[in-house]
Write a protein that holds these residues in place. Structure first.
Motif, mmCIF file in Angstrom:
data_model
loop_
_atom_site.group_PDB
_atom_site.id
_atom_site.type_symbol
_atom_site.label_atom_id
_atom_site.label_comp_id
_atom_site.label_asym_id
_atom_site.label_seq_id
_atom_site.Cartn_x
_atom_site.Cartn_y
_atom_site.Cartn_z
ATOM 1 N N ARG A 2 0.668 -1.325 0.072
ATOM 2 C CA ARG A 2 -0.153 -0.014 -0.088
ATOM 3 C C ARG A 2 0.874 1.242 0.147
ATOM 4 O O ARG A 2 1.682 1.536 1.053
ATOM 5 C CB ARG A 2 -0.956 -0.018 1.312
ATOM 6 N N ASN A 80 -2.114 -7.606 -6.534
ATOM 7 C CA ASN A 80 -1.956 -6.369 -5.740
ATOM 8 C C ASN A 80 -0.560 -6.328 -5.267
ATOM 9 O O ASN A 80 -0.568 -6.141 -3.763
ATOM 10 C CB ASN A 80 -2.879 -6.225 -4.678
ATOM 11 N N VAL A 83 -0.357 -0.932 -4.323
ATOM 12 C CA VAL A 83 -1.500 -0.162 -4.401
ATOM 13 C C VAL A 83 -1.324 1.027 -3.628
ATOM 14 O O VAL A 83 -0.762 1.130 -2.580
ATOM 15 C CB VAL A 83 -2.643 -1.351 -3.499
ATOM 16 N N THR A 85 -2.805 4.065 -1.331
ATOM 17 C CA THR A 85 -3.850 4.037 -0.338
ATOM 18 C C THR A 85 -3.627 5.649 0.205
ATOM 19 O O THR A 85 -2.761 6.109 0.137
ATOM 20 C CB THR A 85 -3.893 3.063 0.517
ATOM 21 N N ASN A 92 -8.398 2.933 -0.598
ATOM 22 C CA ASN A 92 -7.727 2.362 -1.684
ATOM 23 C C ASN A 92 -7.945 3.620 -2.861
ATOM 24 O O ASN A 92 -9.167 3.546 -3.408
ATOM 25 C CB ASN A 92 -8.396 1.026 -2.178
#
Length: 617
Positions: A2, A80, A83, A85, A92
């Motif tokens: 993330r 994923n 990603v 965020t 997301n």
């Protein structure tokens, strides 16, 4: 991973390009400054036991120092791995890389049973993402098929052989920048290295591997996450199943983290549960494997799910056989270790086959004809010598064969020894000259008229081969399907079926005389089959007249039939009666024909004696 946007909607990639903040009107594209090798899965070399944890041995099936080649095609899918965020809320904003699939062509060469060289060429065949954007920055997701960085590996076995419980090696990998580095996620622009120390071992039914090293790579920051010098380690175990340990199943885990200021976003932890199968017995050098598992951290390149599949040509290493020729003499003391032999005090002959020049299975020392193949003989002067002639090739030498030109079996009678037996066309053991049925297999009897003919098990004078009901007495009939069968009775596993109805006086339980022959046959079947321990005589009616009346009438009729069978010699304890009235119809009660069928008596088999009780005297 993330990649977070911090408070005030600042994109984590802004640290890569300060100019991106000066363009509020349109989004600026951001990406890795020098390319970023996103994939954190590094396949173990072909020939190793785990999917991502290298082994410490140099797999050589010959164990004689000769070179051995291992080749593997491996697919590695990550979901994923990168990603975007928003920091604090974990909102997301889209996947920079949502799907990434690599194919690895991986080959290894083992030398001198100690040195292992490996080459791995990755090709990204699938890359997809959402190309997310926020706060003036956009991240372009890759989509093309791209070549990754070539990996070259080398390791040296220090301690332990392939089947030892503890093995130790040193080695490492070097990545050559052959991949696309212009903002891609498959390669980097500089050479990278990973020196490692490797340990592992194998015992019957179990194998393990562990590795630890330092990933040497230039430092860079992507999405405010520091990348650079990293610790890299992993471990795996496998249970070896099957009679030849051809099936392996077990978990493995890998971890890597930046050594400078480590945190969750630059730490990668993954686990796989894998299954490997070595094809047996004819394709033992080929191996198939699959594995899957989750990622546990938010580090760059850590997917939330990873799947791996591989097919490899990897010559199997097998345990050394201490007695290759299975003659009970270990190889190191066997002068002929690959030929079964016998013990001998002379070391030069120990384990070697004894001398048999003519190869007739009789040793020269007791062979009266050591240079001519022969046969065993109780006479020492003939033992091992060729037998007398055998013109008819029946195994009986001409000197004792009463019929030397006609093949025949042995016989205690010298006049019949070696002569063919009398003809017996049907093969029933009764020669044709004495067989009343020479073309039909039968049994031997003292009656010349039936000798060699099929028997008559039920004793109804109809031969079994012509009897349509060989286990139930019946009567001759010109119809082959009825010949030897009772006129009105058949027997199944669950019922004695009557082909006629038991006739009663109207509204009464009195049995009409016309049904006497039918009941005689039923009684006869019960007498012929003592294994039937219990029969339920059932009475059934149509519904006319009311249920209570019909229940009573059907019970009375069932009792009348049971009494008639007892009068015919059937034991009362083998019989039970029950009236069902109109409750169990077998036809439509709305027609005369259906009601007539429903007015019936049935004989249901409730119990049979076990086979051993039937045969008891």
């Amino acid at each position: 991973m993330r990649a977070p946007l911090p408070p005030r909607w600042i994109c984590g990639a802004a640290a890569l390009a300060a100019a991106a903040w000066a363009a509020p009107a349109s989004a600026q594209e951001a990406g890795p400054a020098r390319g970023l090798a996103l994939n954190r899965f590094s396949p173990a070399p072909a020939g190793d036991r785990m999917f991502g944890v290298p082994s410490p041995y140099a797999a050589s099936p010959n164990q004689d120092g000769s070179a051995t080649l291992h080749v593997m095609l491996l697919g590695d899918y990550a979901h994923n791995p990168l990603v975007l965020t928003r920091q604090g809320s974990d909102e997301n904003l889209g996947a920079i890389v949502g799907h990434q699939l690599f194919l690895h062509l991986n080959s290894s060469l083992t030398l001198w049973d100690r040195l292992h060289v490996n080459v791995d060429l990755p090709l990204a065949v699938l890359q997809q993402g959402d190309s997310p954007a926020a706060e003036g920055l956009s991240f372009r997701s890759p989509s093309d098929v791209q070549l990754g960085d070539l990996r070259v590996g080398l390791r040296l076995r220090l301690l332990g052989d392939y089947f030892d419980p503890f093995q130790l090696a040193v080695g490492g990998f070097v990545w050559v920048p052959t991949g696309d580095r212009d903002g891609s996620f498959v390669g980097e622009e500089s050479v990278r290295g990973l020196p490692q120390i490797l340990a592992g071992g194998r015992i019957p039914g179990f194998v393990w591997s562990a590795a630890a090293g330092v990933d040497l790579r230039p430092a860079q920051t992507f999405a405010q996450v520091r990348q650079g010098l990293m610790f890299n380690g992993g471990a795996g175990v496998g249970l070896l199943l099957g009679s030849e340990e051809q099936l392996q199943i077990g978990p493995e885990a890998t971890v890597s983290t930046v050594l400078e200021d480590p945190e969750a976003r630059n730490t990668n932890v993954e686990a796989l549960l894998g299954l490997r199968y070595r094809f047996a017995p004819t394709l033992r050098d080929f191996e198939l494997g699959v594995a899957a598992g989750p990622g546990f951290t938010s580090g760059i390149g850590t997917p939330d799910f990873r799947a791996v599949a591989m097919l490899a040509y990897s010559p199997e290493v097998r345990r050394a056989d201490p007695d290759r020729d299975k003659d009970g003499i270990v190889n190191e003391k066997d002068a002929c270790p690959d030929v079964p032999g016998v013990g001998d005090p002379d070391p030069k002959k120990n384990g070697c086959p004894p001398s048999d020049r003519d190869e007739d299975g009789i040793l020269d020392r007791v062979d009266a004809c050591p240079d001519k193949p022969g046969v065993a003989n109780d006479d020492p002067k003939k033992h091992g010598c060729p037998p007398p002639g055998d013109r008819d090739k029946d195994g009986i030498t001409d000197d004792v064969d009463a019929c030397p030109d006609e093949a025949g079996p042995a016989n205690e009678d010298p006049k019949k020894h070696g002569c063919p037996p009398p003809p017996d066309r049907d093969g029933d053991g009764v020669i044709d000259a004495e067989d009343a049925c020479p073309d039909i297999p039968g049994i031997r009897t003292s009656d010349p008229a039936t000798n060699g003919c099929p028997g008559d098990r039920d004793g109804d004078t109809v031969r079994d081969d012509q009897d349509a009901c060989p286990d139930i007495k019946g009567k001759p009939d010109p119809d082959p399907s009825k010949n030897g069968c009772p006129v009105a009775v058949r027997m199944t596993e669950t019922e004695i079926v009557i082909l006629q109805q038991v006739q009663f006086d109207t509204g009464k339980a009195t049995i009409k005389k016309v049904s006497d022959p039918l009941l005689d046959e039923v009684a006869g079947v019960l007498k012929e089959h003592p294994e039937i321990a219990k029969i339920e005589v059932q009475g059934h009616t149509d519904p006319r007249g009311g249920r209570a009346y019909n229940i009573k009438l059907s019970q009375a009729r069932a009792e009348s039939v049971m009494k008639a069978l007892v009068q015919r010699g059937v034991e009362a304890e083998r019989l039970a009666s029950k009236g069902y009235g109109p409750d169990v119809p077998i036809a439509d009660n709305d027609t005369d024909e259906g009601r007539q069928k429903n007015r019936r008596v049935q004989f249901k088999i409730l119990e049979k004696k076990p086979k051993q009780q039937q045969e008891a005297p």
